[in-house]
Enzyme design. Sequence first.
Site, PDB file in Angstrom:
ATOM      1  N   GLY A 141      43.215-105.544  29.036  1.00  0.00           N
ATOM      2  CA  GLY A 141      42.421-104.783  29.995  1.00  0.00           C
ATOM      3  C   GLY A 141      42.130-105.543  31.272  1.00  0.00           C
ATOM      4  O   GLY A 141      41.625-104.964  32.236  1.00  0.00           O
ATOM      5  N   ARG A 176      33.475-116.088  31.917  1.00  0.00           N
ATOM      6  CA  ARG A 176      33.637-116.771  33.207  1.00  0.00           C
ATOM      7  C   ARG A 176      33.380-115.869  34.411  1.00  0.00           C
ATOM      8  O   ARG A 176      33.332-116.346  35.547  1.00  0.00           O
ATOM      9  CB  ARG A 176      35.023-117.412  33.268  1.00  0.00           C
ATOM     10  CG  ARG A 176      35.067-118.704  32.427  1.00  0.00           C
ATOM     11  CD  ARG A 176      36.475-119.159  32.148  1.00  0.00           C
ATOM     12  NE  ARG A 176      37.241-119.297  33.371  1.00  0.00           N
ATOM     13  CZ  ARG A 176      38.581-119.253  33.420  1.00  0.00           C
ATOM     14  NH1 ARG A 176      39.272-119.057  32.315  1.00  0.00           N
ATOM     15  NH2 ARG A 176      39.203-119.376  34.566  1.00  0.00           N
ATOM     16  N   LEU A 208      43.589-104.238  24.952  1.00  0.00           N
ATOM     17  CA  LEU A 208      42.515-105.131  24.498  1.00  0.00           C
ATOM     18  C   LEU A 208      41.478-105.279  25.600  1.00  0.00           C
ATOM     19  O   LEU A 208      41.787-105.754  26.698  1.00  0.00           O
ATOM     20  CB  LEU A 208      43.091-106.507  24.142  1.00  0.00           C
ATOM     21  CG  LEU A 208      44.301-106.514  23.202  1.00  0.00           C
ATOM     22  CD1 LEU A 208      44.698-107.948  22.877  1.00  0.00           C
ATOM     23  CD2 LEU A 208      44.024-105.723  21.932  1.00  0.00           C
TER      24      LEU A 208
HETATM   25  C1  UD1 Z   1      45.276-114.343  27.005  1.00  0.00           C
HETATM   26  C2  UD1 Z   1      46.406-114.989  26.211  1.00  0.00           C
HETATM   27  C3  UD1 Z   1      47.164-115.921  27.152  1.00  0.00           C
HETATM   28  C4  UD1 Z   1      47.692-115.138  28.326  1.00  0.00           C
HETATM   29  C5  UD1 Z   1      46.578-114.371  29.002  1.00  0.00           C
HETATM   30  C6  UD1 Z   1      47.160-113.405  30.023  1.00  0.00           C
HETATM   31  C7  UD1 Z   1      45.652-115.184  23.917  1.00  0.00           C
HETATM   32  C8  UD1 Z   1      45.113-116.096  22.883  1.00  0.00           C
HETATM   33  N1  UD1 Z   1      45.876-115.726  25.103  1.00  0.00           N
HETATM   34  O1  UD1 Z   1      44.411-115.387  27.418  1.00  0.00           O
HETATM   35  O2  UD1 Z   1      48.257-116.521  26.457  1.00  0.00           O
HETATM   36  O3  UD1 Z   1      48.315-116.027  29.238  1.00  0.00           O
HETATM   37  O4  UD1 Z   1      45.817-113.608  28.082  1.00  0.00           O
HETATM   38  O5  UD1 Z   1      46.155-112.830  30.813  1.00  0.00           O
HETATM   39  O6  UD1 Z   1      45.926-114.046  23.628  1.00  0.00           O
HETATM   40  N2  UD1 Z   1      39.848-109.601  24.121  1.00  0.00           N
HETATM   41  C9  UD1 Z   1      39.335-108.796  23.130  1.00  0.00           C
HETATM   42  N3  UD1 Z   1      38.682-109.375  22.069  1.00  0.00           N
HETATM   43  C10 UD1 Z   1      38.544-110.699  21.944  1.00  0.00           C
HETATM   44  C11 UD1 Z   1      39.062-111.531  22.972  1.00  0.00           C
HETATM   45  C12 UD1 Z   1      39.710-110.939  24.041  1.00  0.00           C
HETATM   46  O7  UD1 Z   1      39.453-107.576  23.199  1.00  0.00           O
HETATM   47  O8  UD1 Z   1      37.944-111.136  20.946  1.00  0.00           O
HETATM   48  C13 UD1 Z   1      40.499-108.965  25.268  1.00  0.00           C
HETATM   49  C14 UD1 Z   1      39.799-109.265  26.581  1.00  0.00           C
HETATM   50  O9  UD1 Z   1      38.851-108.265  26.868  1.00  0.00           O
HETATM   51  C15 UD1 Z   1      40.930-109.279  27.574  1.00  0.00           C
HETATM   52  C16 UD1 Z   1      42.151-109.629  26.751  1.00  0.00           C
HETATM   53  O10 UD1 Z   1      41.803-109.455  25.385  1.00  0.00           O
HETATM   54  O11 UD1 Z   1      41.122-108.021  28.183  1.00  0.00           O
HETATM   55  C17 UD1 Z   1      42.562-111.082  26.974  1.00  0.00           C
HETATM   56  O12 UD1 Z   1      41.485-111.907  26.590  1.00  0.00           O
HETATM   57  P1  UD1 Z   1      41.059-113.179  27.443  1.00  0.00           P
HETATM   58  O13 UD1 Z   1      39.890-113.781  26.780  1.00  0.00           O
HETATM   59  O14 UD1 Z   1      40.985-112.837  28.852  1.00  0.00           O
HETATM   60  O15 UD1 Z   1      42.306-114.120  27.135  1.00  0.00           O
HETATM   61  P2  UD1 Z   1      42.974-115.173  28.109  1.00  0.00           P
HETATM   62  O16 UD1 Z   1      42.249-116.450  27.990  1.00  0.00           O
HETATM   63  O17 UD1 Z   1      43.146-114.592  29.442  1.00  0.00           O
END
Ligand code: UD1
Length: 468
Positions: free
Chosen positions: A104, A17, A10
Amino acid sequence: MSTARVAVVLAAGKGTRMRSAHAKVLHAAAGRPLLAWVLDAARGAACQTVTVIVGHQGDEVRAAFSDQADLRWVEQREQLGTGHALLQAAESVPEDALLLVLSGDVPLLRPRTLAALAAAAADGWGAMAVAELAEPGALGRVLTRVDSRGALLERIVEHADASEEQRAICLINAGIYALPAREIFGYLRRVTPNNAKGEIYLTDALGAAARDGKPVRLVALEDPSEAWGVNDRRDLAAAHRRLLDRHALALMDAGVTLLEPARTVIEPGVMVGADTVVHPDVTLLGQTVIGSGCVLHQGAWLRDTVLADGAVVQPYSVLDGARLASGSQAGPFARLRPGAVLEEDARVGNFVEVKKSRLGRGAKAGHLAYLGDAEVGAGANIGAGVITCNYDGERKHETSIGRGAFVGSDTMLVAPVRVGDDATTAAGSVITQDVPDGALGVGRARQRTVDGWAARRPRGGGHSHKKE
Ligand code: UD1
Ligand code: MG
C-alpha cells in the site's frame, strides 16, 4: 497454472517513520492517498478481487475507502511483518489463484508492471519486481542467480539485516510480486521471525522457495521510480513530485506548454488542452478541466474548475468550482468560488469575489466587488466596490442585474433586488428597491456644501499650522 488472478494489498503496517497520527497509506501524494494509487494499479490489472490487509489504524483506512464497494477487507490484528500480513488473506483467496501482492505504500506502480509480473510468473514459479536504484536507501537488497532463461531470485536481504557489502547492492525489491497462492501460503506458515526487526518477512518465504529450487523470476522495472516505497516524509515528497512529473510529461507530449514543470502542480486527474500555456507556480487540482489555447498566469490556483478554449486566468487568482467560457478572463487577484460562471468574453478583475453567480456574455466587474447569488446580464458593467448584500443574517437572497445595466461604483445591492435591463444605479447608492428597465436608481444622501469651511475648521494644538 491458475485461472483466477487476485490482488492482495498490504496496508496494515505501523509506518512509524512517518511520525504521524494517521495511517501511512492515507498520506496523500499528488492529491490522493498512497493506497488509492495502488488500488488503481490493482484494478487496472484485471484482478478478479482486490483484498486489502489493514490493521494499524485500520478503521481510519477503511473509512477513507468506504465508498469503494469492490474492495474486500481483511484484518491483521498485530503487525508482525509483511509475511504475516499476507498470511491473513489465506482464507479469502482461492487456493489455485495467482496472487498479485502489492504494498500500500508503493504508489507509482503501473498496471502494466503487474501484467508483466503475471506473465513472468507463468514462465516460472513466481515473479517479483526489481529495480536498480542509484540511492537504494533502506529497501530490501536482491541477491540473484541465473538459469538458462535469465535472472532468478537467490534471496532478499532487508536493509536492517544487511552487511556493508550487501548494502552496496543497488538491485532492490519493489515489494510487488506474482505468486501461486497455495504454495506461498505454505512457505509463509513456515517462516520464523529470524531477523533484526523480529518480523515475519514475506521476503523470507520467497527466499525459502528459491532455496527449494522454485524459479522466482525478476522483472526489471522500466521506470525505477515504480519501486519507490514511501516509509517517511522524504519518500512521500519524492513520490508526490514523481507522480506530478509523470503527468506533466504526458501533458507536454500532448501539446501543453509548461514553462517550468517543476514549479507547477497539476494533479494527474486534471485535463489540459493543446496550446495552453501554464506559467510557473500554477496549481491545478481535482476535477479541473482546461481547454486548449488557454493561458494560466503565474500563481493561478484552480480546483474543480472548467475553462473553455481560450479562457485566461491572470496572476494570483483563486478559482474553486468555477466555469469560464471562451474568451472570458479572471484576475489578477480574482477569487471565484463554487458556482461562479463567466460566459463568453466576461471579465472579473482585481480583488473581485464571485460566488454562485453568473456573469453574462461580455459583462464586466473590474475592481473590488463582491457578487454572491447574482445573475448579471450580458454586457452589464459592475463598478468598483459594488457589493451584493446577499445575506440578511439568516438567509441568502438573490440579486438580478439586467442586460447592459450600469451599476455605479460602490453600489450596495440589498437583496432580494433587481436592477433592470439598461438600468443605472448612481455611485454610492444603497439600492433596496427594484430599479425598472432603463431607469436610474439613486439611493444616497444629497451632497451639502459648506462654503468657507477651511477658515472655520477647528485646529487642535498638536496640529498647529502656525509658523514657530
Ligand atoms: C518491504 C520489503 C522490502 C522492500 C520494500 C519495498 C519485507 C520484509 N520487506 O520493506 O524488501 O524493498 O517493502 O517497498 O517485506 N505491512 C503490513 N503488516 C505488517 C508490516 C507491513 O501490512 O505487519 C504493510 C505496510 O503497511 C506496507 C507494506 O506492508 O504497505 C510494506 O511494509 P513496510 O514496513 O513499509 O516494509 P519495508 O520496510 O518498506
Ligand atoms: Mg515500505
